[in-house]
Design an enzyme around this catalytic site. Structure first.
Site, short mmCIF file in Angstrom:
data_model
loop_
_atom_site.label_atom_id
_atom_site.label_comp_id
_atom_site.label_asym_id
_atom_site.label_seq_id
_atom_site.Cartn_x
_atom_site.Cartn_y
_atom_site.Cartn_z
N LEU A 250 10.77 1.32 7.36
CA LEU A 250 10.23 1.78 6.09
C LEU A 250 11.01 3.02 5.66
CD1 LEU A 250 7.90 1.27 4.03
CD2 LEU A 250 6.80 3.25 5.08
N LYS B 158 6.40 -1.98 1.98
CA LYS B 158 5.20 -1.41 2.61
C LYS B 158 4.01 -2.36 2.44
CE LYS B 158 3.10 3.18 3.24
NZ LYS B 158 3.15 3.19 4.70
N TYR C 140 0.82 -1.20 0.00
CA TYR C 140 0.00 0.00 0.00
C TYR C 140 0.86 1.25 0.00
CZ TYR C 140 0.69 1.01 5.04
OH TYR C 140 1.22 1.34 6.27
N GLU D 165 11.46 2.51 14.53
CA GLU D 165 10.60 3.60 14.07
C GLU D 165 9.31 3.59 14.87
OE1 GLU D 165 9.47 2.82 9.91
OE2 GLU D 165 9.58 0.67 10.34
N1 PDD Z 1 2.61 5.14 7.33
N2 PDD Z 1 7.24 3.91 9.02
C1 PDD Z 1 6.12 3.18 8.98
C2 PDD Z 1 6.10 1.86 9.68
C3 PDD Z 1 4.98 3.67 8.30
O1 PDD Z 1 3.87 2.93 8.26
C4 PDD Z 1 5.04 4.94 7.68
C5 PDD Z 1 3.87 5.51 6.90
C6 PDD Z 1 6.24 5.66 7.75
C7 PDD Z 1 6.41 7.01 7.11
O2 PDD Z 1 6.46 6.91 5.71
P1 PDD Z 1 5.99 8.11 4.76
O3 PDD Z 1 6.76 9.32 5.19
O4 PDD Z 1 6.33 7.66 3.42
O5 PDD Z 1 4.51 8.28 5.00
C8 PDD Z 1 7.33 5.11 8.41
C9 PDD Z 1 1.43 5.58 6.60
C10 PDD Z 1 1.25 7.05 6.60
C11 PDD Z 1 0.21 4.82 7.12
O6 PDD Z 1 0.38 3.63 7.36
O7 PDD Z 1 -0.86 5.39 7.26
#
Ligand code: PDD
Length: 285
Positions: free
Chosen positions: A205, A149, A32, A181
């Site tokens: 991620l 992801k 996703y 994280e």
């Molecule tokens: N989540 N780390 C994890 C485990 C994440 O699920 C996310 C993003 C990030 C940040 O990635 P980015 O800057 O590309 O959004 C880091 C999304 C927003 C979600 O699951 O809703």
């Protein structure tokens, strides 16, 4: 009622149906992306498209949609649903064979592709950014390929519930003594003029917001160290924050009950949030 996108069609949300044999449903065999919309435009679309292609290829899944078509679907959904500020969720699975089987279905099995919007008026002006969030630390019990992801979000979901039960907003996950994280965001600490965040690898991620924020930090003459850090180091830092598509830069003011720095939102997180939102708005497509 929202208009959503499913396998090439725009449909009212209650008419969009996916098979019970879909491997996303049975096996979490899907990936996703979440892309932010500001002023009706997409933030960092290219970064999300590139990461999506990488997630698919790491799992030996096909990519059922071209980047141009994907951009068009994102724009059309934002337009028809009149999204000024919010998110667009995208999910692609290995599709729905006729039965449950651990083995992958034949390569020509049509994949499932779903996109829907989430309207979040006031996202950029979120008042929480003025007071910061509180986090707890929990053990990182996810699988080892967090750079992909995938939709297997059970542990992050449990982590959010653990945080909530502790009266906090989120959890930072710890593995071998070091922070990986947040449950759905990347984690940072600030000491003096130096920003520290976990180095890229399979353990985290590769956040699209992370890449942008580190670029802006370097351009603003801040030092950036990409390395692991402990909860103790974070509690002794001047500031802490998280980044993600849905939170941008969000200050963290408490970790496991200990105030970070003064216990209120610090200048570096505040400045990075402003720069990130301004620059992202300018570059939105
Ligand atoms: N989540 N780390 C994890 C485990 C994440 O699920 C996310 C993003 C990030 C940040 O990635 P980015 O800057 O590309 O959004 C880091 C999304 C927003 C979600 O699951 O809703």
């Amino acid at each position: 009622m929202r208009t959503v996108y499913l396998n090439g069609e725009y449909l009212p949300e209650h008419e969009a149906k996916v098979s019970i044999f879909d491997r996303g449903f049975l096996m979490a065999d899907g990936v996703y992306e979440v892309t932010t919309v500001l002023d009706g435009k997409l933030i960092d679309f290219d970064g999300h498209a590139v990461r999506l292609a990488r997630s698919l290829s790491e799992l030996d899944m096909g990519n059922p949609i071209s980047k141009d078509d994907l951009l068009e679907v994102h724009r059309e959904l934002a337009r028809v649903n009149e999204i000024d500020q919010g998110m667009i969720y995208l999910q692609i699975t290995r599709g729905a064979p006729n039965d449950r089987d651990f083995a992958f279905p034949p390569k020509d099995t049509p994949q499932t592709i779903v996109l829907f919007t989430q309207n979040k008026p006031g996202l950029a002006e979120n008042p929480v950014a003025k007071k910061g969030i509180k986090v707890i630390s929990i053990e990182d019990q996810r699988w080892a390929r967090r750079d992909i992801k995938t939709v297997q979000l059970l542990y992050p979901s449990l982590g959010k519930m653990m945080a909530k039960a502790a009266g906090c907003d989120d959890a930072w996950m710890v593995e071998d003594g070091a922070v990986t994280e947040g449950t759905s965001n990347n984690a940072y600490i600030v000491k003096g003029n130096t920003i520290v965040t976990r180095n890229l690898g399979n353990e985290i991620l590769h956040g699209i917001t992370r890449a942008a924020v580190l670029r802006f930090a370097r351009e603003a003459q801040m030092n950036v160290e990409e390395r692991a850090f402990t909860i103790a180091e974070a509690q002794a830092a001047d500031e802490a924050f998280i980044t993600s598509a849905s939170t941008f830069v969000m200050p963290v003011v408490e970790i496991d009950g200990a105030a970070v720095g003064t216990g209120s939102v610090g200048p570096i997180a505040t400045r990075l949030r402003e720069i990130y939102i301004d620059e992202s708005r300018k570059a939105a497509v």
